[in-house]
Motif scaffolding. Structure first.
Motif, PDB file in Angstrom:
ATOM      1  N   GLY A  63      90.154   3.849  23.577  1.00 54.47           N
ATOM      2  CA  GLY A  63      90.212   4.141  25.004  1.00 54.47           C
ATOM      3  C   GLY A  63      88.875   3.961  25.691  1.00 54.47           C
ATOM      4  N   SER A  64      87.788   4.365  25.033  1.00 54.07           N
ATOM      5  CA  SER A  64      86.465   4.221  25.633  1.00 54.07           C
ATOM      6  C   SER A  64      86.050   2.754  25.733  1.00 54.07           C
ATOM      7  CB  SER A  64      85.433   4.997  24.811  1.00 54.07           C
ATOM      8  OG  SER A  64      85.228   4.404  23.535  1.00 54.07           O
ATOM      9  N   LEU A  66      88.194   0.133  26.011  1.00 54.02           N
ATOM     10  CA  LEU A  66      89.039  -0.596  26.959  1.00 54.02           C
ATOM     11  C   LEU A  66      88.506  -0.507  28.373  1.00 54.02           C
ATOM     12  CD1 LEU A  66      92.665   0.264  25.752  1.00 54.02           C
ATOM     13  CD2 LEU A  66      91.413  -1.867  25.468  1.00 54.02           C
ATOM     14  N   ASP A  67      87.712   0.510  28.653  1.00 51.93           N
ATOM     15  CA  ASP A  67      87.189   0.690  30.005  1.00 51.93           C
ATOM     16  C   ASP A  67      86.315  -0.482  30.444  1.00 51.93           C
ATOM     17  OD1 ASP A  67      88.446   3.098  30.385  1.00 51.93           O
ATOM     18  OD2 ASP A  67      86.724   4.314  29.776  1.00 51.93           O
ATOM     19  N   HIS A  68      85.597  -1.109  29.479  1.00 50.97           N
ATOM     20  CA  HIS A  68      84.622  -2.102  29.904  1.00 50.97           C
ATOM     21  C   HIS A  68      84.601  -3.386  29.087  1.00 50.97           C
ATOM     22  CE1 HIS A  68      82.658   0.462  26.855  1.00 50.97           C
ATOM     23  NE2 HIS A  68      81.987  -0.622  26.512  1.00 50.97           N
ATOM     24  N   PRO A  71      90.391  -6.202  29.912  1.00 55.74           N
ATOM     25  CA  PRO A  71      91.449  -5.653  30.756  1.00 55.74           C
ATOM     26  C   PRO A  71      92.621  -5.180  29.911  1.00 55.74           C
ATOM     27  CG  PRO A  71      90.644  -7.736  31.641  1.00 55.74           C
ATOM     28  CD  PRO A  71      90.047  -7.586  30.278  1.00 55.74           C
ATOM     29  N   ARG A  72      93.224  -4.077  30.301  1.00 55.74           N
ATOM     30  CA  ARG A  72      94.307  -3.484  29.516  1.00 55.74           C
ATOM     31  C   ARG A  72      95.439  -4.466  29.252  1.00 55.74           C
ATOM     32  NH1 ARG A  72      97.653  -2.644  26.730  1.00 55.74           N
ATOM     33  NH2 ARG A  72      99.014  -0.854  26.380  1.00 55.74           N
ATOM     34  N   ARG A 107      96.677   9.921  26.459  1.00 59.12           N
ATOM     35  CA  ARG A 107      95.459  10.515  27.025  1.00 59.12           C
ATOM     36  C   ARG A 107      94.218   9.993  26.320  1.00 59.12           C
ATOM     37  NH1 ARG A 107      98.715  15.229  27.109  1.00 59.12           N
ATOM     38  NH2 ARG A 107      97.784  15.959  25.152  1.00 59.12           N
ATOM     39  N   ARG A 108      94.275   9.950  24.991  1.00 55.64           N
ATOM     40  CA  ARG A 108      93.097   9.480  24.252  1.00 55.64           C
ATOM     41  C   ARG A 108      92.833   7.998  24.510  1.00 55.64           C
ATOM     42  NH1 ARG A 108      95.215  13.214  20.214  1.00 55.64           N
ATOM     43  NH2 ARG A 108      96.522  11.547  19.365  1.00 55.64           N
ATOM     44  N   GLY A 110      93.553   6.408  27.172  1.00 53.81           N
ATOM     45  CA  GLY A 110      93.234   6.176  28.571  1.00 53.81           C
ATOM     46  C   GLY A 110      94.135   5.169  29.237  1.00 53.81           C
ATOM     47  N   THR A 111      95.402   5.162  28.847  1.00 52.74           N
ATOM     48  CA  THR A 111      96.360   4.217  29.415  1.00 52.74           C
ATOM     49  C   THR A 111      97.667   4.937  29.691  1.00 52.74           C
ATOM     50  OG1 THR A 111      97.500   2.094  29.039  1.00 52.74           O
ATOM     51  CG2 THR A 111      97.192   3.523  27.134  1.00 52.74           C
ATOM     52  N   ASP A 112      98.508   4.342  30.537  1.00 53.28           N
ATOM     53  CA  ASP A 112      99.785   4.990  30.824  1.00 53.28           C
ATOM     54  C   ASP A 112     100.939   4.416  30.011  1.00 53.28           C
ATOM     55  OD1 ASP A 112      99.932   2.552  32.064  1.00 53.28           O
ATOM     56  OD2 ASP A 112     100.316   3.327  34.076  1.00 53.28           O
TER      57      ASP A 112
END
Length: 329
Positions: A63-64, A66-68, A71-72, A107-108, A110-112
């Motif tokens: 998750g950390s 994927l932020d940078h 792209p998801r 949640r971990r 960081g995506t839906d």
């Protein structure tokens, strides 16, 4: 890197997947970032994880990153739920536990949503229909795109796939993640024939025989290897026995003749087996991953592939033999 359909679904995955079992424990976030960059640059898309890897830390690391880093929508995230190693039950595939686990994974990460959600083992204490109804709910809610199973026996996998296909609106089983390598070919008896008949793809975990097929254990156990580690020793030592040694020697000889590393030979063989959608690479370091990814440039000559098949052949008897194309004996 080549992309393949996952079973008869519309989901395409890279034929080599990035496994994350050691992330957050043996592989720190910086090393994990290096691995992900290398994997993406090679054209990889499928990232495999589970809620129990590093007690959730592997998902948090993903998750950390994927932020940078990417792209998801350019990666395929596969995770699993249902193992409860710290509870009174080792497996809990009840509807409540599965859906709670899914929310925690999201949640971990960081995506839906996750692209592939797999039940991480058969739970005999929970009605089968209840387990699969959780998969239906997850897909219907949009939190999961596709469903699968992992480490189910053949009859359990076939039952799940058949049950899900029996009624419109149920989420189909599109994947079964199973251990498969030159050292462990048990899924050829029933799982692979089921995959061909029922339309799910196989994700092969530990395609390097828990690291043994790299040849690193031919002259002992390196101090930095899995076999020498406190928490992974038993996992690797499974294949440190005479039968495995003869197979490893065959891989090493083939690699020498082709001018490549043993890891490339072992991965190429498993990657191109019928029914395999992707082989899951569980590298501990970026260097190991780079070596494994070089297998993407190798297609084994038929003679070598057949020789490795012969030396690692498993015994097939009744009743599997009766329903196969093996000659009468």
């Amino acid at each position: 890197m080549h992309q393949r359909p996952l079973g008869r679904s519309g989901l395409a995955v890279s034929r080599l997947a990035l496994g994350t079992m050691t992330w957050g424990r043996d592989t720190d976030p910086d090393d994990a970032a290096d691995q992900l960059k290398i994997f993406l640059e090679a054209g990889g898309t499928l990232i495999d994880t589970a809620d129990v890897y590093g007690d959730g830390d592997a998902e948090a690391v993903i998750g950390s990153l994927l932020d940078h880093l990417v792209p998801r929508d350019e990666v395929v995230i596969a995770t699993k739920a249902g193992l409860t190693p710290h509870g009174y039950r080792h497996r809990d595939a009840s509807r409540g536990n599965l859906l709670r686990s899914l929310d925690a994974s999201l949640r971990r990460l960081g995506t839906d949503y996750v692209d592939l959600w797999q039940i991480h083992g058969y739970d005999a204490q929970t009605p089968f229909e209840e387990t699969l109804s959780a998969l239906d709910h997850a897909v219907a809610s949009g939190k999961v795109r596709y469903g699968g199973v992992s480490n189910f026996a053949a009859w359990q996998t076939a039952r799940a796939a058949t049950w899900q296909a029996a009624y419109p609106g149920r989420a189909p089983i599109v994947a079964a993640q199973m251990e498969y390598s030159l050292l462990e070919r048990g899924i050829e008896r029933e799982i692979l024939p089921s995959a061909a008949a029922l339309g799910f793809g196989v994700l092969a975990w530990s395609p390097l025989g828990r690291g043994v097929l790299t040849g690193k254990y031919r002259n002992g156990r390196p101090v930095d290897s899995r076999a020498a580690s406190e928490h992974m020793g038993a996992f690797a030592r499974t294949y440190l026995e005479p039968r495995s040694s003869s197979i490893v020697e065959a891989v090493v000889i083939a690699a020498a003749g082709l001018g490549v590393a043993p890891v490339e030979v072992a991965l190429s063989w498993i990657r191109d087996r019928p029914g395999v959608a992707a082989a899951v690479l569980g590298a501990r370091t970026a260097g190991q991953l780079q070596g494994a990814l070089r297998s993407e440039q190798l297609t084994l000559p038929m003679e070598i592939a057949m020789a490795l098949e012969d030396v690692s052949a498993i015994e097939v008897g009744y009743p599997e033999r009766e329903g196969s194309n093996y000659p009468e004996g």
